[in-house]
Design a protein around this motif. Structure first.
Motif, PDB file in Angstrom:
ATOM      1  N   PHE A 288      -6.778  -9.569  -3.724  1.00  0.00           N
ATOM      2  CA  PHE A 288      -6.949  -8.180  -4.153  1.00  0.00           C
ATOM      3  C   PHE A 288      -6.709  -7.211  -2.995  1.00  0.00           C
TER       4      PHE A 288
ATOM      5  N   SER B  35       2.533  -1.765  -6.508  1.00  0.00           N
ATOM      6  CA  SER B  35       3.247  -2.939  -7.034  1.00  0.00           C
ATOM      7  C   SER B  35       2.583  -4.245  -6.613  1.00  0.00           C
ATOM      8  N   GLY B  36       1.481  -4.132  -5.832  1.00  0.00           N
ATOM      9  CA  GLY B  36       0.739  -5.325  -5.442  1.00  0.00           C
ATOM     10  C   GLY B  36       1.205  -5.978  -4.162  1.00  0.00           C
ATOM     11  N   ARG B  37       2.055  -5.307  -3.391  1.00  0.00           N
ATOM     12  CA  ARG B  37       2.553  -5.877  -2.128  1.00  0.00           C
ATOM     13  C   ARG B  37       1.706  -5.380  -0.953  1.00  0.00           C
ATOM     14  N   TYR B  38       1.220  -6.319  -0.143  1.00  0.00           N
ATOM     15  CA  TYR B  38       0.469  -5.973   1.066  1.00  0.00           C
ATOM     16  C   TYR B  38       1.450  -5.980   2.233  1.00  0.00           C
TER      17      TYR B  38
ATOM     18  N   ILE C 269      -6.339  -3.431  -6.340  1.00  0.00           N
ATOM     19  CA  ILE C 269      -5.228  -3.862  -7.193  1.00  0.00           C
ATOM     20  C   ILE C 269      -4.948  -5.340  -6.938  1.00  0.00           C
ATOM     21  N   LYS C 270      -4.628  -6.081  -8.002  1.00  0.00           N
ATOM     22  CA  LYS C 270      -4.297  -7.509  -7.862  1.00  0.00           C
ATOM     23  C   LYS C 270      -2.974  -7.640  -7.114  1.00  0.00           C
ATOM     24  N   GLY C 271      -2.997  -8.392  -6.025  1.00  0.00           N
ATOM     25  CA  GLY C 271      -1.801  -8.567  -5.227  1.00  0.00           C
ATOM     26  C   GLY C 271      -0.844  -9.589  -5.815  1.00  0.00           C
ATOM     27  N   ILE C 272       0.424  -9.488  -5.431  1.00  0.00           N
ATOM     28  CA  ILE C 272       1.422 -10.446  -5.914  1.00  0.00           C
ATOM     29  C   ILE C 272       1.579 -11.608  -4.924  1.00  0.00           C
TER      30      ILE C 272
END
Length: 497
Positions: free
Chosen positions: A232, A156-159, A245-248
């Motif tokens: 990213f 989902s793009g969450r680190y 993956i592109k982060g949010i």
């Protein structure tokens, strides 16, 4: 429940939480309060309290638990009981639990649980065994949920790992997410300084530290290589075929700035940082000596009408054109010099016999050691297998079998480490063929080698360097390598000289 003391009424208390958040939340204080109340109800004298702050129950190797075992094992402490809230506070791995229980039993120390059945009969043991298995099951389920949650967060793009320059907050969807903090400005400035190409990483870090940033070289290097800062997320779990993956989250820098810094670090972009002492364009630099003053010569390029011309020259005798040597001329003569070296076959034969004799003696001993370690490891694995089958068949109890299995595992690991440390056997004939090829093809190898190998070969042949005068290579004194392996030891003069 009636407690029968076997030595005294002296007891210790053990409390544990798995995370720092639980520590702050007061769970440890609750456990301690309940355990003290339990001890008071049963007239137990609490001698010491062991608090495990933020360590997993899946492992038997914990700081405070190890300290507890050492403490109660000492006779002078006269401990009879360990009081703990529940089985899962002590251990979430039933094999580790049985091993711990066996160790404590040897010291005649009994475990008492505030919220579990403490009857010392078959029903009590069964109840506690079920609690232990359920604790391990719950731990496994939590572990699987954590891994699934990490995968879901990544996709989902969450680190969700700690990262310099960011802090955790809850986003509008109620999920944990990273947001820039007060350190973000240092991260941004660090990338911008690196992108200028005039500073090394250490110099940039020194500048940032002077401005208030707290880090060290290895950590700063990781920061500069981390694509999360440009938005990213790297696929470290392999759930997206290795693709980022592109982060949010809010990126601190642009992708273009990040890529530029990577190119500078990898040497793909020109920089104005100080030139390295070793220049691959001048392999004989710091190897050829000035014929007038004896110093090692340096090198540089001069711009001609059509191209640049390389020269070796003395930094001291700068006014003398006699010490200025064309790169092309000197390196061509040196290459001819290497071709002229005639390797003495008798010397090679002597070296071959000596090396092979030493090699075989060494490898014979290593092979003997390897076979002995392999044999010991196989015997230990067979013994472990017999114990596991005996426990499964009910011929011995898990309480008796588990500690022995753990000891055998430790011995097997020790043997494996020793085996891993042993160097694999080499093909001595293949190695010697390479040595012969190397000695008989010095010129070809030097011409094709990188700077490092060129310099090693030069130092092997003439470690003190040489002089060059009127197309003549002169050694300061006959090098050891040439005196042993070469039939000609005279100075070399090129055909064009």
């Amino acid at each position: 429940m009636k407690i029968e003391t076997n030595k005294s009424h002296r007891a210790v208390i053990y409390c544990r939480v798995s995370t720092e958040e639980q520590t702050l939340g007061g769970s440890l204080d609750y456990q301690e309060k309940e355990c003290i109340s339990f001890a008071q109800r049963h007239s137990l004298e609490v001698i010491r309290i062991f608090r495990e702050e933020g360590e997993s129950g899946r492992s038997g190797s914990r700081t405070q638990l190890n300290a507890l075992v050492n403490f109660v094992s000492l006779r002078k402490n006269d401990i009879s009981y360990v009081v703990v809230l529940k089985v899962d506070r002590l251990m979430r791995n039933h094999i580790e639990f049985y091993a711990l229980e066996t160790v404590l039993q040897k010291s005649k120390v009994r475990i008492l649980y505030v919220l579990e059945n403490n009857e010392n009969n078959s029903n009590g043991k069964l109840a506690r065994g079920i609690s232990g298995v359920m604790a391990e099951y719950e731990s496994n389920v939590n572990s699987e949920r954590t891994k699934a949650g990490n995968r879901e967060a990544f996709l989902s793009g969450r680190y969700i790992k700690k990262l310099k320059g960011y802090s955790f907050k809850i986003n509008p969807l109620g999920k944990k997410q990273i947001y820039p903090n007060e350190d973000a400005r240092y991260i941004i400035r660090g990338f911008e300084l690196m992108a200028k190409g005039i500073y090394s990483q250490r110099e940039v870090l020194t500048i940032l530290k002077a401005e208030g940033f707290n880090s060290y070289p290895q950590a700063f290097n990781k920061i500069l290589h981390n694509p999360v800062y440009c938005g990213f997320l790297p696929d470290t779990q392999g759930v997206n075929n290795g693709e980022a993956i592109k982060g949010i989250h809010e990126p601190l820098i642009s992708k273009e700035l990040f890529d530029k810094v990577q190119d500078i670090i990898d040497g793909k972009r020109p920089t104005a940082t100080p030139r390295k002492r070793n220049n691959p364009s001048f392999p004989l630099r710091k190897f050829i000596r000035c014929r007038k003053c004896g110093r090692f010569m340096t090198s540089s390029f001069s711009q001609g009408k059509l191209k640049k011309y390389g020269y070796y020259h003395c930094s001291k005798c700068t006014s003398s054109t006699e010490t200025r040597i064309s790169k092309d001329v000197l390196e061509a003569v040196f290459l001819e010099y290497l071709k002229s070296l005639n390797i003495d076959n008798e010397a090679i034969l002597w070296l071959q016999e000596t090396v092979i004799a030493v090699f075989r003696n060494k490898t014979k001993y290593l092979e003997q050691q390897r076979r002995a370690l392999d044999k010991d490891k196989k015997e230990l694995e067979e013994e472990k297998s017999r114990l596991i089958h005996a426990v499964a068949a009910g011929r011995i109890t898990a309480e008796d079998g588990s500690p022995e299995i753990q000891k055998i595992n430790a011995k097997i690991n020790e043997k494996q480490i020793l085996l891993s440390d042993m160097v694999d056997s080499l093909d001595v004939d293949e190695c010697w063929n390479f040595v012969q090829y190397f000695l008989n093809n010095l010129a070809e190898i030097w011409a094709k080698a990188d700077l490092g190998l060129k310099q090693k070969l030069q130092c092997l042949i003439s470690p003190e360097g040489f002089y060059f005068e009127e197309h003549l290579i002169k050694h300061i004194k006959t090098p050891y390598f040439i005196s042993i392996f070469c039939s000609k030891t005279r100075d070399f003069k090129s055909k064009g000289g």
